[in-house]
Write a protein that holds these residues in place. Structure first.
Motif, short mmCIF file in Angstrom:
data_model
loop_
_atom_site.label_atom_id
_atom_site.label_comp_id
_atom_site.label_asym_id
_atom_site.label_seq_id
_atom_site.Cartn_x
_atom_site.Cartn_y
_atom_site.Cartn_z
N PHE A 98 1.08 -0.84 -0.56
CA PHE A 98 0.01 -0.22 -0.06
C PHE A 98 0.54 0.96 -0.10
O PHE A 98 0.31 1.88 -0.69
CB PHE A 98 -1.07 -0.29 1.61
CG PHE A 98 -1.72 0.81 1.40
CD1 PHE A 98 -3.02 1.06 0.40
CD2 PHE A 98 -2.12 1.31 2.23
CE1 PHE A 98 -4.00 2.56 0.44
CE2 PHE A 98 -3.38 2.52 2.73
CZ PHE A 98 -3.79 2.87 1.62
N LEU A 99 1.82 0.74 0.42
CA LEU A 99 2.65 1.99 0.48
C LEU A 99 3.66 2.14 -0.81
O LEU A 99 3.92 3.72 -0.35
CB LEU A 99 4.34 1.79 1.54
CG LEU A 99 3.89 1.60 2.79
CD1 LEU A 99 5.10 0.87 3.56
CD2 LEU A 99 3.06 3.24 3.35
N SER A 121 1.46 2.77 -3.33
CA SER A 121 0.27 3.22 -4.43
C SER A 121 0.25 4.72 -3.53
O SER A 121 0.23 5.30 -4.23
CB SER A 121 -0.84 2.38 -4.34
OG SER A 121 -1.17 1.91 -2.88
N ILE A 122 0.15 5.16 -2.39
CA ILE A 122 0.23 6.38 -1.06
C ILE A 122 1.45 7.28 -2.53
O ILE A 122 0.72 8.04 -2.46
CB ILE A 122 0.08 5.73 0.03
CG1 ILE A 122 -0.76 5.61 0.30
CG2 ILE A 122 0.43 8.11 0.45
CD1 ILE A 122 -0.81 4.93 1.75
N GLY A 123 2.56 6.81 -2.93
CA GLY A 123 3.58 7.74 -2.79
C GLY A 123 3.50 8.29 -4.52
O GLY A 123 3.54 9.29 -4.91
N LEU A 175 0.73 8.20 -5.85
CA LEU A 175 -0.40 8.41 -5.83
C LEU A 175 0.11 10.80 -5.79
O LEU A 175 -0.13 11.34 -6.58
CB LEU A 175 -1.56 8.63 -5.04
CG LEU A 175 -2.86 9.51 -4.96
CD1 LEU A 175 -3.84 9.36 -6.35
CD2 LEU A 175 -4.22 8.87 -3.46
N VAL A 176 0.31 10.72 -4.54
CA VAL A 176 1.06 11.86 -4.03
C VAL A 176 1.59 12.24 -4.88
O VAL A 176 1.53 13.76 -5.02
CB VAL A 176 1.34 11.73 -2.37
CG1 VAL A 176 1.80 12.91 -2.35
CG2 VAL A 176 0.60 11.26 -1.57
N SER A 208 10.21 6.09 -0.62
CA SER A 208 8.69 6.67 -0.93
C SER A 208 9.55 8.52 -1.42
O SER A 208 8.55 9.06 -2.26
CB SER A 208 9.50 7.30 0.35
OG SER A 208 8.83 5.80 1.69
N LEU A 248 9.45 7.91 -5.33
CA LEU A 248 7.93 7.66 -5.46
C LEU A 248 6.82 8.99 -5.71
O LEU A 248 6.72 9.15 -6.49
CB LEU A 248 7.27 6.70 -5.05
CG LEU A 248 7.74 5.03 -5.06
CD1 LEU A 248 6.52 4.54 -4.34
CD2 LEU A 248 7.84 5.12 -5.91
N VAL A 249 7.27 9.69 -4.92
CA VAL A 249 7.20 11.05 -4.66
C VAL A 249 6.98 12.41 -5.48
O VAL A 249 6.11 13.43 -6.15
CB VAL A 249 6.51 10.81 -3.21
CG1 VAL A 249 7.79 12.51 -2.75
CG2 VAL A 249 5.30 11.98 -3.56
N GLY A 270 -6.51 8.09 -7.92
CA GLY A 270 -5.99 7.51 -6.58
C GLY A 270 -7.33 6.57 -6.57
O GLY A 270 -7.25 5.96 -5.29
N TYR A 312 -6.09 3.02 -7.08
CA TYR A 312 -5.27 2.36 -5.94
C TYR A 312 -5.89 2.16 -4.43
O TYR A 312 -5.83 0.83 -4.64
CB TYR A 312 -4.38 3.56 -5.48
CG TYR A 312 -3.31 3.62 -6.89
CD1 TYR A 312 -2.35 2.45 -7.24
CD2 TYR A 312 -2.09 4.96 -7.05
CE1 TYR A 312 -1.44 2.43 -8.02
CE2 TYR A 312 -1.45 4.94 -8.02
CZ TYR A 312 -0.69 4.08 -8.39
OH TYR A 312 0.07 3.65 -9.01
N LEU A 313 -6.61 2.56 -4.51
CA LEU A 313 -8.32 1.85 -3.35
C LEU A 313 -8.55 0.83 -3.78
O LEU A 313 -8.92 0.03 -3.26
CB LEU A 313 -9.14 3.48 -3.28
CG LEU A 313 -9.10 4.67 -2.38
CD1 LEU A 313 -9.89 5.52 -2.91
CD2 LEU A 313 -8.05 3.96 -1.24
N LEU A 349 -6.13 -2.33 -2.77
CA LEU A 349 -6.20 -1.51 -1.99
C LEU A 349 -6.57 -3.76 -1.42
O LEU A 349 -6.38 -4.68 -0.47
CB LEU A 349 -6.38 -1.17 -0.93
CG LEU A 349 -6.46 -0.98 0.44
CD1 LEU A 349 -5.05 -1.67 1.00
CD2 LEU A 349 -6.70 -0.33 1.04
#
Lengths: 113, 544
Positions: free
Chosen positions: B85-86, B88-90, B92-93, B257, B260-261, B295, B298-299, B302
């Protein structure tokens, strides 16, 4: 027709525009939104990353059923990304684009640099 | 129920091939009709700048949601839980950086490539060459990741077991992609992306709802089932399984991270898409659409990842060909049998095909526009000639991708993509940001930051456990590319170079500029800034 693409000619015309009060307002307006918003989302993201790396126990704390702090924190990153996106695009439409278009039109119709 | 992966093949290969062939035919027709009588330079590179923000935003999402997102991240979640999951957050952000700092000014100042932007302020020839080198490197890294995914998927879904058979399939993917690019140009590939992104989003949403329905529409219930069927138990619901092993792996995660961001805003094939819309405000609107699409997707992943952990199980995923990348196909088969598996397989193939086409067009544009026309011909190539060179380059790049894909077929896809992000954030991002916003940026600063970022990121990867010296590297990379443990030249402990190479590239850009004997020209910065913020002089769309 817009100004020629390569337009190397008189860059100094652009300096006059750049120094104008209207353009400086535009520039400051953009900076005063983008810089704090950028620092906010990057800080918030790296806070999440550091907590995930160094405080996994905290992230495992249960909140509701099996849903733990980690999932809520991660979900909050999604929410904050969507929120900043909405706020920025509304802000740009209302406060940035009109002024930017006004300067551009003046440049295109009036004195062409 | 048909046997699941007992012999390494899932479902009925004939069904998978049929659905896939159907998709290929439909997209080829779309590419052909979309291209129409096109192919001026602007048509070929930028789709005539005639796409709306929404269309382009969906197409960017199609480019971005590659096999790494669709198969890789869900697979990582299925095997390692929360740590997947980490990613996908990078991923996206990172879009906020594109939205806030890059999208609109880049559209206002460039024509086809990021080198166009640097060209406005800096010495054209050396800077253009540097930007092209870094664009080509990032694109090739990314291409390799996509082709690697194709190989693994093939063995699982089409029943192609022999190594030679897989190689042939990779070659077929390459040929199809070259055809899309040659025939369709940017317009054709954009439509392929739009179709693919829509099918992908609908397919992922339907499967997500299906998984949730099985868990009684309770996220907590899904998580409980997933944890119960995992060997690690409830540890899969929190971070640390993959990256929490020791201090090195924690820093590995932080390095990842950062990459990714910051990587998204340096990805050439994403940035090039910003030129397919008529104006800066449409470019901004594109990114807004992309943020929503990416976004939500990626949800979904999960749920799909934990769903695969629950319904398929880690053991089965790991033992099937393609390992983590096979989690979603196996989940689809468990839920909807042969038909759903066939659809998922077709979407996955289409994803690889479309992303590879997008990368190829970017790389060929960079070579033809920056290297050939800009550097070799001193900006003097005729437009017809430039497009011709771009087409030849597309064929060459397709060939390189096929060969690379054959060699890299066993490497984890999400991981390879993360390396491409690190190279993009190191070699491309600093010069783009400095060039748009820093008055004192000079040509030397650009060269130092581009080459410094490129050499340090690629160099650190070569001397990392990714390439040598590790039987199973901490942090998900798996064994090194050079599997012989006696060959070990990995002096850099982290898998991802971002934590070193990105700050270094920013630092070199600053240092090169402040020590440059030829200071930056304020008049040219004025031109850049006025154009970036107002859009004066930017090429408009052909139909707007």
């Amino acid at each position: 027709m817009p100004v020629t693409q390569s337009g190397r000619g008189s860059a100094s015309g652009y300096e006059v525009v750049q120094a104008s009060r209207e353009f400086q307002t535009l520039r400051r307006r953009l900076g005063s939104f983008v810089v704090p918003a950028g620092m906010l989302f990057l800080g918030w993201y790296f806070l999440y990353v550091i907590v995930a790396a160094f405080a996994p126990g905290f992230m495992r704390t249960r909140v509701l059923g099996e849903v733990n702090v980690g999932l809520c924190f991660g979900g909050a990153q999604f929410v904050s990304t969507f929120t900043i996106t909405i706020i920025y695009s509304r802000w740009a439409q209302r406060h940035f684009d009109p002024l930017s278009a006004r300067i551009r039109q003046r440049l295109e119709t009036g004195r062409r640099p | 129920m048909t046997t699941l992966a007992s012999g390494g093949v899932v479902g009925i290969p004939a069904v998978n091939i049929t659905i896939f062939a159907f998709f290929v035919v439909v997209t080829l027709i779309i590419a052909l009709t979309a291209a129409g009588g096109n192919q001026t330079t602007t048509d070929y590179y930028a789709g005539g700048r005639a796409f709306s923000g929404r269309q382009n935003g969906i197409a960017i999402g199609g480019d971005y949601l590659s096999a790494a997102s669709f198969l890789g991240i869900a697979g990582l979640i299925a095997l390692h839980g929360y740590d997947g999951f980490l990613y996908s957050i990078g991923f996206l952000v990172g879009w906020l950086l594109v939205l806030l700092l890059v999208a609109a000014p880049l559209r206002n100042t460039g024509r086809y490539t990021t080198a166009d932007v640097l060209d406005l302020r800096l010495r054209a020839v050396p800077v253009r060459a540097a930007a092209a080198v870094s664009t080509l490197t990032v694109s090739l890294f990314y291409l390799l990741a996509q082709m690697a995914g194709a190989g693994a998927l093939v063995s699982l879904l089409l029943g192609v077991r022999s190594s030679a058979g897989q190689d042939i399939t990779v070659a077929v993917v390459g040929l199809l992609m070259i055809f899309y690019v040659l025939v369709g140009g940017m317009k054709g590939t954009t439509w392929v992306q739009i179709v693919k992104a829509t099918i992908l989003a609908v397919g992922a949403a339907a499967t997500t709802i299906w998984v949730l329905a099985r868990a009684g529409f309770s996220l907590s219930g899904l998580l409980r089932h997933a944890a119960a069927s995992s060997q690690a138990g409830s540890a899969v619901l929190g971070p640390g399984l993959l990256y929490g092993v020791n201090t090195v792996s924690k820093f590995n995660f932080i390095s990842l991270s950062i990459a990714l961001v910051l990587g998204t805003a340096g990805l050439p094939h994403v940035l090039m898409r910003l030129y397919t819309v008529p104006s800066a405000s449409e470019a901004r609107r594109s990114v807004v659409w992309t943020v929503w699409l990416v976004g939500l997707f990626y949800l979904f992943t999960l749920v799909l990842g934990y769903g695969a952990m629950w319904l398929v199980g880690g053991k089965q995923i790991e033992s099937s060909p393609g390992a983590a990348n096979s989690a979603v196909p196996l989940l689809a088969f468990r839920l909807g049998g042969t038909l759903l598996l066939g659809i998922v397989a077709a979407v996955a193939f289409a994803t690889i095909l479309a992303v590879v086409a997008g990368l190829t067009i970017t790389a060929s544009a960079s070579f033809a526009h920056d290297v050939y026309a800009g550097v070799l011909r001193g900006g003097d190539a005729g437009p017809g000639e430039e497009v011709r060179v771009a087409r030849v380059t597309a064929v060459v790049i397709g060939g390189v991708a096929v060969i690379g894909g054959i060699f890299a077929k066993d490497v984890d896809v999400a991981f390879l993509v993360a390396l491409a992000f690190a190279v993009a954030a190191s070699a491309n991002l600093p010069s783009i940001l400095y060039s748009l916003f820093w008055p004192r940026f000079t040509s030397r600063g650009a060269l130092w930051s581009i080459y410094g970022g490129l050499i340090s990121s690629v160099g650190l990867i070569i001397f990392s456990p990714v390439v040598s010296g590790s039987a199973s590297a901490p942090g998900g990379a798996g064994p090194s590319l050079i599997s012989d443990p006696h060959i070990n030249f990995a002096f850099f402990p982290l898998d991802n170079p971002g934590i070193v190479s990105i700050p270094l590239a920013f630092f070199l850009g600053w240092l090169g500029s402040v020590t440059d004997k030829r200071p930056s020209d304020p008049a040219r910065f004025a031109r850049m800034q006025v154009r970036a913020l107002t859009g004066i002089g930017a090429e408009r769309g052909s139909q707007v």
